[in-house]
Structures are given as C-alpha cells and as structure tokens.
Design a protein around this motif. Structure first.
Motif, PDB file in Angstrom:
ATOM      1  N   ALA A 130     -14.971 -21.931 -30.682  1.00  0.00           N
ATOM      2  CA  ALA A 130     -16.762 -21.224 -30.581  1.00  0.00           C
ATOM      3  C   ALA A 130     -17.094 -23.090 -29.008  1.00  0.00           C
ATOM      4  CB  ALA A 130     -16.934 -20.893 -32.050  1.00  0.00           C
ATOM      5  N   ASP A 131     -17.217 -23.111 -29.105  1.00  0.00           N
ATOM      6  CA  ASP A 131     -17.893 -24.301 -28.438  1.00  0.00           C
ATOM      7  C   ASP A 131     -17.386 -24.377 -26.762  1.00  0.00           C
ATOM      8  OD1 ASP A 131     -18.916 -25.439 -31.139  1.00  0.00           O
ATOM      9  OD2 ASP A 131     -16.921 -26.786 -30.800  1.00  0.00           O
ATOM     10  N   GLY A 132     -16.434 -23.602 -26.646  1.00  0.00           N
ATOM     11  CA  GLY A 132     -16.316 -23.727 -24.949  1.00  0.00           C
ATOM     12  C   GLY A 132     -16.679 -22.440 -24.627  1.00  0.00           C
ATOM     13  N   ASP A 133     -16.632 -22.788 -23.381  1.00  0.00           N
ATOM     14  CA  ASP A 133     -17.234 -22.136 -21.874  1.00  0.00           C
ATOM     15  C   ASP A 133     -16.099 -20.287 -22.454  1.00  0.00           C
ATOM     16  OD1 ASP A 133     -18.215 -20.562 -19.215  1.00  0.00           O
ATOM     17  OD2 ASP A 133     -16.276 -20.615 -18.976  1.00  0.00           O
ATOM     18  N   TRP A 134     -16.885 -19.409 -23.041  1.00  0.00           N
ATOM     19  CA  TRP A 134     -15.969 -18.056 -23.343  1.00  0.00           C
ATOM     20  C   TRP A 134     -14.800 -17.590 -22.408  1.00  0.00           C
ATOM     21  CZ3 TRP A 134     -15.174 -13.369 -21.294  1.00  0.00           C
ATOM     22  CH2 TRP A 134     -16.512 -12.532 -20.250  1.00  0.00           C
ATOM     23  N   ARG A 135     -15.949 -17.715 -21.006  1.00  0.00           N
ATOM     24  CA  ARG A 135     -13.796 -17.353 -20.255  1.00  0.00           C
ATOM     25  C   ARG A 135     -13.133 -18.117 -19.763  1.00  0.00           C
ATOM     26  NH1 ARG A 135     -15.819 -14.338 -14.700  1.00  0.00           N
ATOM     27  NH2 ARG A 135     -13.820 -15.374 -14.183  1.00  0.00           N
ATOM     28  N   ILE A 190     -11.234 -17.772 -23.334  1.00  0.00           N
ATOM     29  CA  ILE A 190     -10.280 -16.260 -23.430  1.00  0.00           C
ATOM     30  C   ILE A 190      -9.360 -16.411 -22.411  1.00  0.00           C
ATOM     31  CG2 ILE A 190     -10.259 -13.985 -22.292  1.00  0.00           C
ATOM     32  CD1 ILE A 190     -11.071 -14.192 -25.083  1.00  0.00           C
ATOM     33  N   ARG A 191      -9.288 -17.346 -21.367  1.00  0.00           N
ATOM     34  CA  ARG A 191      -8.001 -17.631 -20.374  1.00  0.00           C
ATOM     35  C   ARG A 191      -6.949 -18.363 -21.245  1.00  0.00           C
ATOM     36  NH1 ARG A 191      -7.486 -17.148 -15.386  1.00  0.00           N
ATOM     37  NH2 ARG A 191      -9.494 -17.232 -15.256  1.00  0.00           N
ATOM     38  N   ARG A 192      -7.224 -19.417 -21.907  1.00  0.00           N
ATOM     39  CA  ARG A 192      -6.698 -20.662 -22.721  1.00  0.00           C
ATOM     40  C   ARG A 192      -6.037 -19.611 -23.577  1.00  0.00           C
ATOM     41  NH1 ARG A 192      -7.232 -23.865 -26.862  1.00  0.00           N
ATOM     42  NH2 ARG A 192      -9.213 -23.099 -27.159  1.00  0.00           N
ATOM     43  N   ARG A 193      -6.224 -18.697 -24.191  1.00  0.00           N
ATOM     44  CA  ARG A 193      -5.668 -18.141 -25.411  1.00  0.00           C
ATOM     45  C   ARG A 193      -4.417 -17.242 -24.567  1.00  0.00           C
ATOM     46  NH1 ARG A 193      -5.593 -12.328 -26.623  1.00  0.00           N
ATOM     47  NH2 ARG A 193      -5.100 -11.876 -28.187  1.00  0.00           N
ATOM     48  N   ALA A 194      -5.406 -16.399 -24.041  1.00  0.00           N
ATOM     49  CA  ALA A 194      -4.525 -15.445 -23.523  1.00  0.00           C
ATOM     50  C   ALA A 194      -3.288 -16.046 -22.405  1.00  0.00           C
ATOM     51  CB  ALA A 194      -5.046 -14.407 -22.157  1.00  0.00           C
ATOM     52  N   SER A 195      -3.072 -17.387 -21.955  1.00  0.00           N
ATOM     53  CA  SER A 195      -1.878 -17.630 -21.161  1.00  0.00           C
ATOM     54  C   SER A 195      -1.638 -18.594 -22.472  1.00  0.00           C
ATOM     55  CB  SER A 195      -2.422 -19.526 -20.512  1.00  0.00           C
ATOM     56  OG  SER A 195      -3.585 -19.019 -19.765  1.00  0.00           O
ATOM     57  N   SER A 196      -1.551 -19.397 -23.716  1.00  0.00           N
ATOM     58  CA  SER A 196      -1.002 -19.507 -24.866  1.00  0.00           C
ATOM     59  C   SER A 196      -0.445 -17.931 -25.707  1.00  0.00           C
ATOM     60  CB  SER A 196      -2.135 -20.006 -25.844  1.00  0.00           C
ATOM     61  OG  SER A 196      -1.332 -19.911 -26.837  1.00  0.00           O
ATOM     62  N   ALA A 197      -0.677 -17.036 -25.655  1.00  0.00           N
ATOM     63  CA  ALA A 197      -0.341 -15.725 -26.321  1.00  0.00           C
ATOM     64  C   ALA A 197       1.217 -15.131 -25.255  1.00  0.00           C
ATOM     65  CB  ALA A 197      -1.430 -14.640 -25.856  1.00  0.00           C
ATOM     66  N   ARG A 198       0.254 -15.143 -23.839  1.00  0.00           N
ATOM     67  CA  ARG A 198       2.158 -15.227 -22.888  1.00  0.00           C
ATOM     68  C   ARG A 198       2.742 -15.817 -23.493  1.00  0.00           C
ATOM     69  NH1 ARG A 198       2.093 -17.030 -16.996  1.00  0.00           N
ATOM     70  NH2 ARG A 198       4.714 -16.492 -16.095  1.00  0.00           N
ATOM     71  N   ALA A 209     -11.022 -14.853 -34.135  1.00  0.00           N
ATOM     72  CA  ALA A 209     -12.051 -16.716 -33.695  1.00  0.00           C
ATOM     73  C   ALA A 209     -11.949 -15.472 -31.923  1.00  0.00           C
ATOM     74  CB  ALA A 209     -10.385 -16.976 -33.217  1.00  0.00           C
ATOM     75  N   VAL A 210     -10.975 -14.160 -31.913  1.00  0.00           N
ATOM     76  CA  VAL A 210     -11.340 -13.675 -30.611  1.00  0.00           C
ATOM     77  C   VAL A 210     -12.098 -13.317 -30.576  1.00  0.00           C
ATOM     78  CG1 VAL A 210     -10.100 -12.401 -28.828  1.00  0.00           C
ATOM     79  CG2 VAL A 210      -8.962 -14.233 -29.936  1.00  0.00           C
ATOM     80  N   LEU A 211     -12.555 -11.838 -31.777  1.00  0.00           N
ATOM     81  CA  LEU A 211     -13.999 -11.820 -31.327  1.00  0.00           C
ATOM     82  C   LEU A 211     -15.160 -12.413 -31.860  1.00  0.00           C
ATOM     83  CD1 LEU A 211     -12.922  -8.708 -33.635  1.00  0.00           C
ATOM     84  CD2 LEU A 211     -13.426  -8.400 -31.367  1.00  0.00           C
ATOM     85  N   GLY A 212     -14.936 -13.347 -32.116  1.00  0.00           N
ATOM     86  CA  GLY A 212     -16.104 -14.797 -32.210  1.00  0.00           C
ATOM     87  C   GLY A 212     -16.769 -15.187 -31.069  1.00  0.00           C
ATOM     88  N   ILE A 213     -15.744 -15.152 -30.147  1.00  0.00           N
ATOM     89  CA  ILE A 213     -15.893 -16.081 -29.443  1.00  0.00           C
ATOM     90  C   ILE A 213     -16.716 -14.772 -28.209  1.00  0.00           C
ATOM     91  CG2 ILE A 213     -13.589 -15.941 -27.790  1.00  0.00           C
ATOM     92  CD1 ILE A 213     -15.747 -19.079 -27.421  1.00  0.00           C
ATOM     93  N   LEU A 214     -16.124 -13.717 -28.163  1.00  0.00           N
ATOM     94  CA  LEU A 214     -16.723 -12.835 -27.708  1.00  0.00           C
ATOM     95  C   LEU A 214     -17.947 -12.350 -28.041  1.00  0.00           C
ATOM     96  CD1 LEU A 214     -13.211 -10.659 -26.955  1.00  0.00           C
ATOM     97  CD2 LEU A 214     -14.681 -11.817 -24.953  1.00  0.00           C
ATOM     98  N   ARG A 215     -18.117 -12.004 -29.466  1.00  0.00           N
ATOM     99  CA  ARG A 215     -19.731 -11.793 -29.880  1.00  0.00           C
ATOM    100  C   ARG A 215     -20.354 -13.425 -29.412  1.00  0.00           C
ATOM    101  NH1 ARG A 215     -22.695  -8.934 -30.600  1.00  0.00           N
ATOM    102  NH2 ARG A 215     -23.358  -9.402 -32.482  1.00  0.00           N
ATOM    103  N   GLY A 216     -20.274 -14.420 -29.598  1.00  0.00           N
ATOM    104  CA  GLY A 216     -20.796 -15.433 -28.671  1.00  0.00           C
ATOM    105  C   GLY A 216     -21.164 -15.486 -28.186  1.00  0.00           C
ATOM    106  N   ALA A 217     -20.773 -15.360 -26.767  1.00  0.00           N
ATOM    107  CA  ALA A 217     -20.924 -14.438 -25.430  1.00  0.00           C
ATOM    108  C   ALA A 217     -22.036 -13.522 -24.846  1.00  0.00           C
ATOM    109  CB  ALA A 217     -19.702 -14.943 -25.245  1.00  0.00           C
ATOM    110  N   GLY A 218     -22.191 -12.719 -25.881  1.00  0.00           N
ATOM    111  CA  GLY A 218     -23.385 -11.989 -25.924  1.00  0.00           C
ATOM    112  C   GLY A 218     -22.921 -10.538 -25.869  1.00  0.00           C
ATOM    113  N   PHE A 219     -21.079 -10.217 -26.225  1.00  0.00           N
ATOM    114  CA  PHE A 219     -21.137  -8.612 -25.568  1.00  0.00           C
ATOM    115  C   PHE A 219     -21.302  -8.226 -27.013  1.00  0.00           C
ATOM    116  CE2 PHE A 219     -17.814 -11.298 -23.125  1.00  0.00           C
ATOM    117  CZ  PHE A 219     -17.310 -10.640 -22.097  1.00  0.00           C
ATOM    118  N   PRO A 220     -21.803  -6.846 -26.799  1.00  0.00           N
ATOM    119  CA  PRO A 220     -22.385  -7.120 -28.046  1.00  0.00           C
ATOM    120  C   PRO A 220     -21.157  -6.138 -28.590  1.00  0.00           C
ATOM    121  CG  PRO A 220     -23.400  -5.476 -25.789  1.00  0.00           C
ATOM    122  CD  PRO A 220     -22.531  -6.179 -25.727  1.00  0.00           C
ATOM    123  N   VAL A 221     -20.796  -5.332 -30.015  1.00  0.00           N
ATOM    124  CA  VAL A 221     -19.763  -5.329 -30.931  1.00  0.00           C
ATOM    125  C   VAL A 221     -18.932  -3.793 -30.057  1.00  0.00           C
ATOM    126  CG1 VAL A 221     -19.307  -4.342 -33.324  1.00  0.00           C
ATOM    127  CG2 VAL A 221     -21.185  -5.647 -33.070  1.00  0.00           C
TER     128      VAL A 221
END
Length: 210
Positions: free
Chosen positions: A68-73, A76-84, A113-125
C-alpha cells in the motif's frame, strides 16, 4: 518421517499436482506421496474439495502482495509478474484459482490487497473491480498461452518455428512468414517479453480511465 499434519497433507497434494497435473491428485496418490494409508489423510482434511481449497490457497500464498506504500503501477506490475511466475511453477492452478467457494486466508488477503492498492490509487469501487478483472484476465490468459507453447523460452524457438515458417511460405501465407523471419526468428526473441508490452498497455489505459 515428519508427523502427519494438515500442512504436510496440503504440501504433499501440491507436490502431486505439480508432478502430474491436477488429474493425478487423488486420496490414494496423495497417501502414496506421504507414505501413509489413505484413511490417515482423512484425519486432517474432509475430502478432495478441502484439499483443492488448501492447495489453491498455497498458490496464492506464493504470489507477492502489492504494498500500500508503493506506486500503484509498480505494485500492480510486481504482483502481475509474480503471479505469472507462480503459475509457471503450478500450471495446473490456472483453472482453479477463481473456482473455490470457500477461499482460504491467503486467497482473501491477496484479493483484498490488490483491491486496496487500486482504491488507494483513486479508482472508484466499480472501476477498481473492472481493473482487477482486466488484470487477472490478462495474467491468467498469458500464463495459459505461455504454458501451451511448443517451445520453452528462447532456447528452442528456431527448431520449432523455422519449419513452420517454411510450411507457411510454401502454402502462401506471407504475413506469417514475415512475422517469423522479421520478429520471432531474430536473435534474442523471447515470447515472455510480450508480457510486459501488454501489461504496459493495460496500465496506460487504466491510468487514463482513473
């Protein structure tokens, strides 16, 4: 031999699935992996559905959580790469990750956590939900395609693609020949590089829509 426990049962089930695919996972094959009698397994899990819930949760546990403390992009990139990468280790999980109706704690923590980073970045629900669905569709789809390729990384691309290009040339498919000779057969080609290209397009689009 270590004492049998729920954790050991689930780790054994993960090993069976990794070795032979999810179809090879039975109570009998699991008991054989653990070196116990099949009935011993039931002292720790109720049945196969609970085992599937558990090993899916183990897979989610391996995927890096966005901070939650990092840049959202970047998160999300780190999480996506890890999932792959995790799905490359456990390709059998592709059809199971979103199938469980009783998700475990690692699964719930991951989604939150994924939803939290998106919400924290300003994305509406609603937009966060759209973004999450889009990202997972891309990551899971890419992992499925990558797992289905007849070559593994850049090592044996030439021996697989070159005969296909010759066939395409002989049968009159010029665009396939062009892509093969001008792109795929060039030194250093790695299909895995397409992942970052596609992910950048998605993140750029989400940035604009945010």
């Amino acid at each position: 031999m270590a004492q049998l426990s729920r954790e050991r049962v689930l780790r054994g089930a993960l090993a069976v699935a990794d070795a032979g695919g999810i179809g090879s996972l039975t109570i009998r094959s699991l008991a054989q992996e653990l070196g116990v009698k099949p009935m011993s397994v039931y002292h720790h899990v109720a049945g196969k559905e609970e085992i599937l819930d558990g090993i899916v949760d183990l897979v989610f546990q391996e995927i890096e959580l966005p901070s939650a403390d990092g840049d959202w992009r970047e998160e999300i990139r780190r999480r996506a790469s890890s999932a792959r990468l995790v799905l490359r280790r456990h390709p059998w999980a592709l059809g199971l990750l979103e199938s469980r109706t009783t998700p475990g704690p690692a699964t719930l923590r991951h989604h939150d956590a994924v939803l939290g980073i998106l919400r924290g970045a300003g994305f509406p629900v609603r937009m966060a939900a759209h973004a999450y669905a889009l990202l997972d569709s891309y990551v899971y789809g890419f992992a499925l395609q990558e797992a289905s390729l007849p070559f593994d990384g850049p090592q044996n691309v030439t021996e697989i693609v070159e005969p296909m290009a010759q066939q395409a040339f002989a049968e009159g498919y010029p665009h396939l020949v062009e892509m093969a000779t001008e792109h795929v057969l060039k030194p250093g080609y790695d299909f895995g590089d397409e992942f970052d290209f596609g992910l950048d397009l998605i993140l750029d689009g989400l940035t604009r829509r945010r």
